[in-house]
Design a protein around this motif. Structure first.
Motif, mmCIF file in Angstrom:
data_model
loop_
_atom_site.group_PDB
_atom_site.id
_atom_site.type_symbol
_atom_site.label_atom_id
_atom_site.label_comp_id
_atom_site.label_asym_id
_atom_site.label_seq_id
_atom_site.Cartn_x
_atom_site.Cartn_y
_atom_site.Cartn_z
ATOM 1 N N THR A 277 0.927 -1.305 -0.022
ATOM 2 C CA THR A 277 0.090 -0.057 0.040
ATOM 3 C C THR A 277 0.943 1.249 0.079
ATOM 4 N N PRO A 278 1.574 1.369 -1.107
ATOM 5 C CA PRO A 278 2.376 2.712 -1.282
ATOM 6 C C PRO A 278 1.857 4.213 -1.117
ATOM 7 N N ASN A 279 0.662 4.298 -1.416
ATOM 8 C CA ASN A 279 -0.178 5.387 -1.479
ATOM 9 C C ASN A 279 -1.262 5.793 -0.339
ATOM 10 N N MET B 224 2.658 -7.722 1.839
ATOM 11 C CA MET B 224 2.719 -6.869 3.352
ATOM 12 C C MET B 224 1.653 -6.879 4.120
ATOM 13 N N LEU B 225 1.438 -7.326 5.303
ATOM 14 C CA LEU B 225 0.292 -7.150 6.185
ATOM 15 C C LEU B 225 0.455 -5.801 6.778
ATOM 16 N N THR B 226 -0.805 -5.003 6.865
ATOM 17 C CA THR B 226 -0.814 -3.779 7.156
ATOM 18 C C THR B 226 -2.117 -3.658 7.911
ATOM 19 N N LEU B 227 -2.093 -2.783 9.138
ATOM 20 C CA LEU B 227 -3.202 -2.122 9.898
ATOM 21 C C LEU B 227 -3.383 -0.775 9.431
ATOM 22 N N VAL B 228 -4.662 -0.400 9.122
ATOM 23 C CA VAL B 228 -4.887 0.837 8.846
ATOM 24 C C VAL B 228 -6.169 1.382 9.361
ATOM 25 N N TRP B 229 -6.216 2.588 9.693
ATOM 26 C CA TRP B 229 -7.223 3.414 10.547
ATOM 27 C C TRP B 229 -7.331 4.820 10.373
ATOM 28 N N PRO B 230 -8.235 5.272 10.331
ATOM 29 C CA PRO B 230 -8.314 6.804 10.241
ATOM 30 C C PRO B 230 -7.546 7.725 11.432
ATOM 31 N N ARG B 231 -6.666 8.519 11.232
ATOM 32 C CA ARG B 231 -6.179 9.161 12.390
ATOM 33 C C ARG B 231 -6.917 9.737 13.119
ATOM 34 N N ARG B 232 -8.083 10.327 12.757
ATOM 35 C CA ARG B 232 -8.943 11.020 13.792
ATOM 36 C C ARG B 232 -9.649 9.997 14.780
ATOM 37 N N LYS B 233 -9.523 8.958 14.361
ATOM 38 C CA LYS B 233 -10.181 7.982 15.319
ATOM 39 C C LYS B 233 -9.155 7.208 16.465
ATOM 40 N N GLN B 234 -7.797 7.602 16.276
ATOM 41 C CA GLN B 234 -6.837 6.746 17.061
ATOM 42 C C GLN B 234 -7.027 7.205 18.452
ATOM 43 N N LEU B 235 -7.427 8.131 19.048
ATOM 44 C CA LEU B 235 -7.650 8.363 20.314
ATOM 45 C C LEU B 235 -8.807 7.738 20.795
ATOM 46 N N LEU B 236 -9.758 7.060 20.120
ATOM 47 C CA LEU B 236 -10.875 6.313 20.525
ATOM 48 C C LEU B 236 -10.310 5.311 21.499
ATOM 49 N N PRO B 237 -10.935 5.071 22.795
ATOM 50 C CA PRO B 237 -10.562 3.811 23.406
ATOM 51 C C PRO B 237 -10.725 2.509 22.727
ATOM 52 N N LYS B 238 -12.009 2.248 21.921
ATOM 53 C CA LYS B 238 -12.236 1.249 21.208
ATOM 54 C C LYS B 238 -11.403 0.916 20.059
ATOM 55 N N VAL B 239 -10.632 1.951 19.535
ATOM 56 C CA VAL B 239 -9.957 1.630 18.454
ATOM 57 C C VAL B 239 -8.495 1.252 19.057
ATOM 58 N N ASP B 240 -8.226 2.035 20.043
ATOM 59 C CA ASP B 240 -7.147 1.810 20.921
ATOM 60 C C ASP B 240 -6.707 0.300 21.086
#
Length: 300
Positions: free
Chosen positions: A150-152, A272-288
Motif C-alpha cells: 500500500t504505497p499511496n 505485506m500485512l498492514t493495519l490501517v485506520w483513520p487518524r482522527r479515530k486513533q484516540l478512541l478507546p475502542k480503536v486503541d
C-alpha cells in the motif's frame, strides 16, 4: 434553527431504524404524533419528500436515502467526538467496524477477536470480510487489515506494517511419495502446478530464484487454477499437484501432516500485512484496544 435541525434528525433516523413512527416514538419516549410532525417539519425545511408512507410501513425515497446516510455519519461522528472527550473513562464501548481479508480474517484474525469481545462486552463489533481494498471513510470502517503493498496511503490514514508473508512450496506426502520430491526449481517446474486464479482470469505467478540469485515473479504452466484459496489448499492436500502459498494459509494442514514443504531453503517474502485506520479515530478507546489486540497478528 440549528437546534431544531438536530432535534428533527433523531426522530427521522429512529423512524427508519424502527420501521414506523409508533416504534420510533416508543424508543424515543415521545408520542407518535411528535415523531410524524418532526419528520414533516424536516421535509418542509428541505423542500424534498424523504419518506413514502403507507399504513403498514415507511420507505425511503432516493432523496431520503441520501439524507439518511448523511444523518448516520453526522450522528456517528458526534458520538465519536463525545467518546474522545470522555476518553478518561477508558472503557471501550460502542460500535466498532473492522474490515479483514476473507481467508486471513477467518484463520488469523477471528481467533484474536473471540477473547477481545469477551474482554470488552460493551463493544458492538461489526466484522466485514472482503478481499477488495475497502474505503475506510466512505464505508465507515474503524480499522482495516490489509494484505498487499500500500504505497499511496493518504495522510488522513495511519498505518502499521506487520511484516511480510513467507511464501512456501508444498505438496501432499502421498503425492511426493508417488511423484518424487523436487530438489531444485528446475525439477519443481516439471510437476503439475496448482495456481491461484485472479478475478480477471489471470493466474498468480510463482516467486522463483533466478540464475543470478535474485527472486522474481515468474508465470508457470499449470494443471489447475482456482479462484478460491481454500479450494486451492484442498486440491493440493488431495495430491493433485504442487503449489506456492503463504505459510499462514497452510499452517494447519502442515501441523496435521496433510502437507509438506518442498525446497525449505527457498521461502521468499510475499505481500505485506498492514493495519490501517483513520487518524482522527486513533484516540478512541475502542480503536486503541482493537489495535493493541491486532498487534499480535503474524503473517508468517
Amino acid at each position: 434553527m440549528h437546534d431544531q435541525r438536530l432535534k428533527d434528525i433523531v426522530p427521522f433516523v429512529a423512524s427508519i431504524e424502527c420501521g414506523s413512527f409508533a416504534a420510533a416514538a416508543e424508543r424515543l419516549h415521545i408520542t407518535g404524533s411528535a415523531v410524524s410532525k418532526s419528520v414533516t417539519r424536516l421535509e418542509t425545511r428541505l423542500g424534498s419528500r424523504l419518506l413514502e408512507r403507507t399504513t403498514r410501513s415507511l420507505k425511503l425515497t432516493d432523496a431520503g436515502n441520501a439524507y439518511y446516510q448523511t444523518c448516520l455519519r453526522i450522528m456517528e461522528e458526534l458520538a465519536e467526538a463525545e467518546a474522545v472527550l470522555a476518553a478518561q473513562r477508558s472503557i471501550p464501548s460502542g460500535k466498532l467496524r473492522l474490515a479483514v481479508p476473507n481467508t486471513y480474517g477467518r484463520l488469523a484474525v477471528m481467533p484474536l477477536l473471540v477473547p477481545f469481545c469477551q474482554q470488552h462486552p460493551e463493544l458492538e463489533l461489526s466484522l466485514r470480510f472482503s478481499d477488495r481494498m475497502v474505503d475506510l471513510f466512505d464505508e465507515g470502517i474503524d480499522v482495516a487489515v490489509r494484505i498487499g503493498d500500500t504505497p499511496n496511503i493518504p495522510v488522513s490514514l495511519a498505518c502499521r506494517q506487520m511484516g511480510r508473508e513467507r511464501m512456501v512450496f508444498c505438496a501432499a506426502p502421498d503425492y511426493l511419495a508417488r511423484a518424487g520430491r523436487p530438489t531444485n526449481s528446475h525439477a519443481l517446474l516439471q510437476h503439475p502446478a496448482i495456481l491461484y486464479e485472479r478475478i480477471d482470469g489471470s493466474t498468480k505467478p510463482w516467486l522463483l530464484q533466478a540464475e543470478d540469485g535474485h527472486v522474481q515473479w515468474r508465470s508457470v504452466p499449470h494443471r489447475m487454477a482456482m479462484g478460491d484459496v481454500d479450494a486451492q489448499v484442498q486440491a493440493v492436500c488431495a495430491g493433485l499437484g504442487v503449489a506456492q502459498m503463504p505459510s499462514w494459509l497452510i499452517r494447519e494442514p502442515l501441523a496435521r501432516g496433510e502437507l509438506e514443504i518442498i525446497l525449505p531453503a527457498h521461502q521468499p517474502d510475499g505481500l505485506m500485512l498492514t493495519l490501517v485506520w483513520p487518524r482522527r479515530k486513533q484516540l478512541l478507546p475502542k480503536v486503541d484496544a482493537l489495535l493493541e489486540t491486532l498487534s499480535q497478528l503474524t503473517i508468517r
